[in-house]
Each structure stands twice: as C-alpha cells, then as structure tokens.
Write an enzyme that holds these catalytic residues in place. Structure first.
Site, PDB file in Angstrom:
ATOM      1  N   HIS A 145       0.862  -1.186   0.000  1.00 44.10           N
ATOM      2  CA  HIS A 145       0.000   0.000   0.000  1.00 44.10           C
ATOM      3  C   HIS A 145       0.897   1.234   0.000  1.00 44.10           C
ATOM      4  CE1 HIS A 145      -3.521   2.389   0.479  1.00 44.10           C
ATOM      5  NE2 HIS A 145      -3.223   2.808   1.700  1.00 44.10           N
ATOM      6  N   HIS A 157      -3.689   9.167   1.464  1.00 42.02           N
ATOM      7  CA  HIS A 157      -3.688   7.893   0.749  1.00 42.02           C
ATOM      8  C   HIS A 157      -5.092   7.607   0.244  1.00 42.02           C
ATOM      9  CE1 HIS A 157      -5.621   5.400   4.015  1.00 42.02           C
ATOM     10  NE2 HIS A 157      -5.419   6.548   4.606  1.00 42.02           N
ATOM     11  N   CYS A 233      -3.417   2.811  -5.618  1.00 41.97           N
ATOM     12  CA  CYS A 233      -2.808   3.760  -4.686  1.00 41.97           C
ATOM     13  C   CYS A 233      -1.411   4.192  -5.128  1.00 41.97           C
ATOM     14  CB  CYS A 233      -2.756   3.157  -3.287  1.00 41.97           C
ATOM     15  SG  CYS A 233      -1.947   1.544  -3.216  1.00 41.97           S
TER      16      CYS A 233
END
Length: 279
Positions: A145, A157, A233
């Site tokens: 991530h 994020h 992401c």
C-alpha cells in the site's frame, strides 16, 4: 498720711510665690560618651541598693540600648557584597546563565508530543524520518500500500468508501471508487512495516515540495475512480509527486503474468507440434 508698720504689713500687696524652674531632663538620644557606648546611668537621690538605685526611665533606656547592641546585624552573602562593591565602582554585573541539575531535571520531565517521540524512536532505529512529499511504502500481506507524507506524522492515501476494507484487498478489487483520506501514519500502518521509497526519483524529476503538498491537500476527501490495473494507490501517489501516474507493482505483475503466459503458450505449442517419425 502714713501707715503704721503693723498696718503696712496687713495691707501690703502680697504676690504669689513662683517656684524656681526645674532642670530639663536629659534627652534620651543625647549621649556625652562615645557613639557606640550607652549613656551613663544617674543615681537616684534616695539611697537604695541594687536595681532599686536606678530610676525606671534610666533602667528602660539602658535595657533597650543593651538589647540593640547585643543583636548582631545580618551579614549579606559574600558574593552579594562583592557584587555590590563592583557595581558601585562602575563594573558591570555578571549574570550566571549556567543551568543547575534541578533545572535540567525539570526540563527533562516536560512531556514531548506523542508523534515527535515516535519519529525520534524511528530515527534511532535507523529509519529515516519522512519529509513532506516523500512516498511511504507499506508492506501488507500479498501487496504494498502507498501513501504520501504531508506533515506532523500524517499522510494522504486512497481508501475504499467503506472503512471495512483496505485498498488492494480482494474485496476492494471489485470496487471502482476510492476516497482520498488524510490520516495519521500509525493508523494507516495497522502494525505493518514501512519505509520511505522515492524509487522513481532517478527516472522522473520530483515536483517542488510546496506544489506537491498543495496538489495533495486539494485531493483530500474527494472520491476518485479506482482500478487495480490503471488507477491504484501507487498510481495516485506517483501522480502527485512526479506528475506521472505509474505503478511498478502492476508492471511487474503484468510482466510476470506475461512470462507465465508465454511459458504456458510455449508448452502448449510444443505439445501440439507433430513429433518426427522415427524409423
């Protein structure tokens, strides 16, 4: 007509007798002796023995003066006296700025901010402290991530609209939306390890830090399109830092997939090739 001596004595003008002036009492502050010695005690006209031979006023004066003489004057500390003399002579006063051990203990007992303590601990462990605009790689089980560091131990994020699932999880793969979140780094980690990873700095020139932060803050709380292949992401944070949405994670996966697919195709082709006829 004359008066007889007897008549003159009877009718003569009689004047009242005025007593002679009494001597003034000696002043309490007056002293005939030296400055530091008490005044001399006067004896009473009536002979007595011991303390009875001193008048009450004289006794009070002598006792009070003795008490004043017996009390020693409070001496100032030597340093203060020397400093006062130096100031009178025109010298400048010197102020000591040294900290005592008790002052150092008081300062060390002041609590530090929680986030600052965590960053200092991370720096002590050899992990570099993030700077605004740095990319943070978080190692989850099976994937990575990504977030971008903003300020005060906080990051921006992508997160799914539902907080029950994380971006990149199996459930979020089937979702085509994500929300841009401003969160504390600790809350995003969920106990996973992380590192600062600006790995594309050698390929692309990063934008100015103030522009990166400005672009990042404008995206907070916005809902964006999410795609595991084209808009995950990592695409998001690289687009904010470099202006180029790119995900090496997907590229590597596609490359490995192509290699695997190529191997499968090669095996299939080899299996369907006609075998040479042997005599």
């Amino acid at each position: 007509m004359g008066l007889s001596p007897g008549a003159e004595g009877e009718y003569a003008l009689r004047l009242p007798r005025i007593p002679p002036p009494l001597p003034k009492p000696a002043s309490r502050t007056a002293s005939t002796g030296p400055k530091d010695q008490p005044p001399a005690l006067r004896r009473s006209a009536v002979p007595h023995s011991g303390l009875n031979s001193i008048s009450p006023l004289e006794l009070e004066e002598s006792v009070g003066f003795a008490a004043l003489v017996q009390l020693p004057a409070k001496q100032p500390p030597p340093g203060t006296l020397e400093q006062g003399r130096s100031i009178q002579q025109g010298e400048k006063a010197v102020v000591s700025l040294e900290t005592t051990p008790s002052q150092k203990a008081d300062w060390s007992s002041i609590p530090k901010p929680e986030n600052e303590g965590k960053l200092i601990k991370q720096a002590a462990e050899g992990k570099p402290r993030p700077r605004p605009g740095d990319l943070i790689e978080i190692f989850r089980i099976g994937y990575e991530h990504w977030a971008i560091y903003v300020e005060d131990d906080c990051v921006v994020h992508l997160a799914p609209p539902s907080e029950e699932f994380e971006v990149g999880s199996i459930t979020s793969i089937f979702s085509n939306r994500a929300v841009v979140k401003y969160s504390r780094l600790e809350d995003v980690l969920h106990g996973c390890s992380w590192k600062v990873n600006n790995k594309l700095d050698g390929t692309y020139l990063p934008l100015p830090v103030d522009k990166i932060i400005q672009r990042t803050k404008k995206m907070v709380n916005k809902i964006v399109q999410y795609s595991l292949i084209e808009g995950n992401c990592e695409h998001f944070v690289n687009g904010l830092r470099y202006g180029v949405p790119r995900s090496q994670q997907v590229e590597h996966a596609l490359m490995e997939g192509a290699k695997a697919a190529g191997a499968v195709i090669s095996a299939v082709v080899d299996s369907i090739k006609p075998k040479p006829i042997t005599a």
